[in-house]
Design a protein around this motif. Structure first.
Motif, PDB file in Angstrom:
ATOM      1  N   LYS A 138       0.816  -1.229   0.000  1.00  0.00           N
ATOM      2  CA  LYS A 138       0.000   0.000   0.000  1.00  0.00           C
ATOM      3  C   LYS A 138       0.844   1.271   0.000  1.00  0.00           C
ATOM      4  O   LYS A 138       0.383   2.325  -0.408  1.00  0.00           O
ATOM      5  CB  LYS A 138      -0.957  -0.008   1.192  1.00  0.00           C
ATOM      6  N   TRP A 162      -8.702   0.098  -5.828  1.00  0.00           N
ATOM      7  CA  TRP A 162      -9.045  -0.161  -4.420  1.00  0.00           C
ATOM      8  C   TRP A 162      -9.861   1.004  -3.870  1.00  0.00           C
ATOM      9  O   TRP A 162     -10.914   0.797  -3.249  1.00  0.00           O
ATOM     10  CB  TRP A 162      -7.749  -0.352  -3.622  1.00  0.00           C
ATOM     11  N   VAL A 163      -9.401   2.230  -4.095  1.00  0.00           N
ATOM     12  CA  VAL A 163     -10.115   3.417  -3.618  1.00  0.00           C
ATOM     13  C   VAL A 163     -11.501   3.498  -4.283  1.00  0.00           C
ATOM     14  O   VAL A 163     -12.496   3.786  -3.632  1.00  0.00           O
ATOM     15  CB  VAL A 163      -9.275   4.692  -3.878  1.00  0.00           C
ATOM     16  N   LYS A 199     -13.818   0.829  -2.645  1.00  0.00           N
ATOM     17  CA  LYS A 199     -14.149   1.214  -1.257  1.00  0.00           C
ATOM     18  C   LYS A 199     -15.101   2.397  -1.234  1.00  0.00           C
ATOM     19  O   LYS A 199     -16.098   2.413  -0.534  1.00  0.00           O
ATOM     20  CB  LYS A 199     -12.876   1.613  -0.499  1.00  0.00           C
ATOM     21  N   GLN A 200     -14.751   3.419  -1.998  1.00  0.00           N
ATOM     22  CA  GLN A 200     -15.529   4.666  -1.967  1.00  0.00           C
ATOM     23  C   GLN A 200     -16.940   4.437  -2.504  1.00  0.00           C
ATOM     24  O   GLN A 200     -17.891   5.040  -2.027  1.00  0.00           O
ATOM     25  CB  GLN A 200     -14.789   5.738  -2.793  1.00  0.00           C
ATOM     26  N   GLY A 238     -18.520   1.608  -2.279  1.00  0.00           N
ATOM     27  CA  GLY A 238     -19.218   0.596  -1.471  1.00  0.00           C
ATOM     28  C   GLY A 238     -19.364  -0.741  -2.180  1.00  0.00           C
ATOM     29  O   GLY A 238     -20.310  -1.487  -1.921  1.00  0.00           O
ATOM     30  N   GLU A 255      -9.539  -8.723  -0.304  1.00  0.00           N
ATOM     31  CA  GLU A 255      -8.262  -8.135  -0.712  1.00  0.00           C
ATOM     32  C   GLU A 255      -7.194  -9.212  -0.660  1.00  0.00           C
ATOM     33  O   GLU A 255      -7.095  -9.930   0.336  1.00  0.00           O
ATOM     34  CB  GLU A 255      -7.963  -7.029   0.305  1.00  0.00           C
ATOM     35  N   ALA A 261     -10.496   8.582  -8.609  1.00  0.00           N
ATOM     36  CA  ALA A 261      -9.778   7.381  -8.139  1.00  0.00           C
ATOM     37  C   ALA A 261      -8.521   7.169  -8.982  1.00  0.00           C
ATOM     38  O   ALA A 261      -7.471   6.781  -8.466  1.00  0.00           O
ATOM     39  CB  ALA A 261     -10.692   6.160  -8.232  1.00  0.00           C
ATOM     40  N   SER A 289     -12.135   6.440   1.995  1.00  0.00           N
ATOM     41  CA  SER A 289     -11.395   5.339   1.356  1.00  0.00           C
ATOM     42  C   SER A 289      -9.904   5.673   1.261  1.00  0.00           C
ATOM     43  O   SER A 289      -9.043   4.822   1.505  1.00  0.00           O
ATOM     44  CB  SER A 289     -11.954   5.085  -0.041  1.00  0.00           C
ATOM     45  N   GLU A 344      -8.246   5.576   4.646  1.00  0.00           N
ATOM     46  CA  GLU A 344      -8.037   4.179   5.083  1.00  0.00           C
ATOM     47  C   GLU A 344      -6.796   3.584   4.406  1.00  0.00           C
ATOM     48  O   GLU A 344      -5.978   2.937   5.050  1.00  0.00           O
ATOM     49  CB  GLU A 344      -9.290   3.364   4.744  1.00  0.00           C
ATOM     50  N   TRP A 345      -6.668   3.823   3.103  1.00  0.00           N
ATOM     51  CA  TRP A 345      -5.484   3.304   2.385  1.00  0.00           C
ATOM     52  C   TRP A 345      -4.205   3.904   2.981  1.00  0.00           C
ATOM     53  O   TRP A 345      -3.231   3.201   3.229  1.00  0.00           O
ATOM     54  CB  TRP A 345      -5.588   3.614   0.888  1.00  0.00           C
TER      55      TRP A 345
END
Ligand SMILES: N[C@@H](CCC(=O)N[C@@H](CS)C(=O)NCC(=O)O)C(=O)O
Length: 230
Positions: free
Chosen positions: A10, A20-21, A24-25, A27, A32, A174, A206, A209-210
């Motif tokens: 990451k 990934w973003v 996540k963003q 939903g 993973e 993203a 998101s 979090e990353w």
């Protein structure tokens, strides 16, 4: 059965961060599967990835509902695929003109910004302002990439009125998130509207979090970093 997203480290894997973003963003649930990026030349990475793609590059999205060939092995292809499977999420802008622009921007990112990519590899937990300053003063190709990025974002934010590139969060945001991380790490000079856009991107749940995981997961390899070898 849900999606599996194979991603790299990451802290450094810029190509994995976008999808990934996005997922996540938006939903979209997924499992993973991390693959260490320092193993790029080793059999270990190749073995882990060969099961899902012959190319052996990250990221890879696996959708079991695709049957015997369930892999999508390119970040732009997976964004397109997700937009097609989840039309209700409006991952691309709904307006056709805006969508054409968003696709053009993403294609430009996918194929371009070679100098910026090579000289400023993503390294989320580092702060390398002196490298950024040296590049600004000594590398014209790098400056051209940075100027193009700033002009592109500024024009687009003006056109849409923000807060994201096309108003609401979309694939375009993203897709450029790793460039926001590079601008932060190397303290690259950008205009106030672009700096404000980057702050809004960094504040997305998101992305936060990353970043938090990247800071725990940090590793960085000098052989992957031409700008650190001078
Ligand atoms: N165009 C590809 C680029 C993928 C890519 O180059 N991934 C890097 C990680 S950031 C990789 O797997 N490198 C290992 C290698 O080249 O063997 C995409 O958009 O997914």
């Amino acid at each position: 059965m849900s999606y599996t997203l194979f991603i790299g480290n990451k802290n450094t894997d810029a190509w994995s961060m976008g999808p990934w973003v996005l997922m996540k963003q938006a939903g979209i649930a997924f499992n993973e599967q991390p693959v260490r990026s320092d193993a790029t030349e080793s059999l270990e990475l190749k073995k882990a990835l060969r099961a899902v793609t012959p190319l052996g590059k990250l990221p890879v999205l696996v959708d079991p509902s695709l049957g015997s060939n369930p892999s999508i092995w390119d970040s732009l292809a997976m964004c397109e695929y997700l937009a097609e499977v989840h039309p209700e999420l409006n991952l691309w802008p709904t307006d056709r003109t805006a969508r054409a622009r968003a696709r053009s921007l993403c294609a430009e990112m996918h194929a371009g910004f070679q100098e910026m990519r090579a000289m400023c590899p993503m390294n989320i937990d580092a702060r390398l302002p002196s490298i950024g300053e040296r590049l600004i003063h000594k590398n014209n190709a790098f400056c051209e990439d940075l100027n193009r990025l700033v002009n592109m974002w500024q024009t687009q934010l003006k056109l849409s009125g923000g807060p994201m590139l096309f108003g609401q969060f979309s694939i375009a945001d993203a897709y450029f998130v790793s460039m926001c991380m590079r601008i932060r790490t190397y303290a690259l000079p950008v205009s106030p509207p672009v700096q404000a856009y980057i702050s809004r991107i960094l504040a997305l749940p998101s992305v936060a979090e990353w970043i938090a995981k990247a800071e725990q997961d940090a590793d960085f390899f000098i052989h992957e970093t031409p700008s650190l070898q001078a």
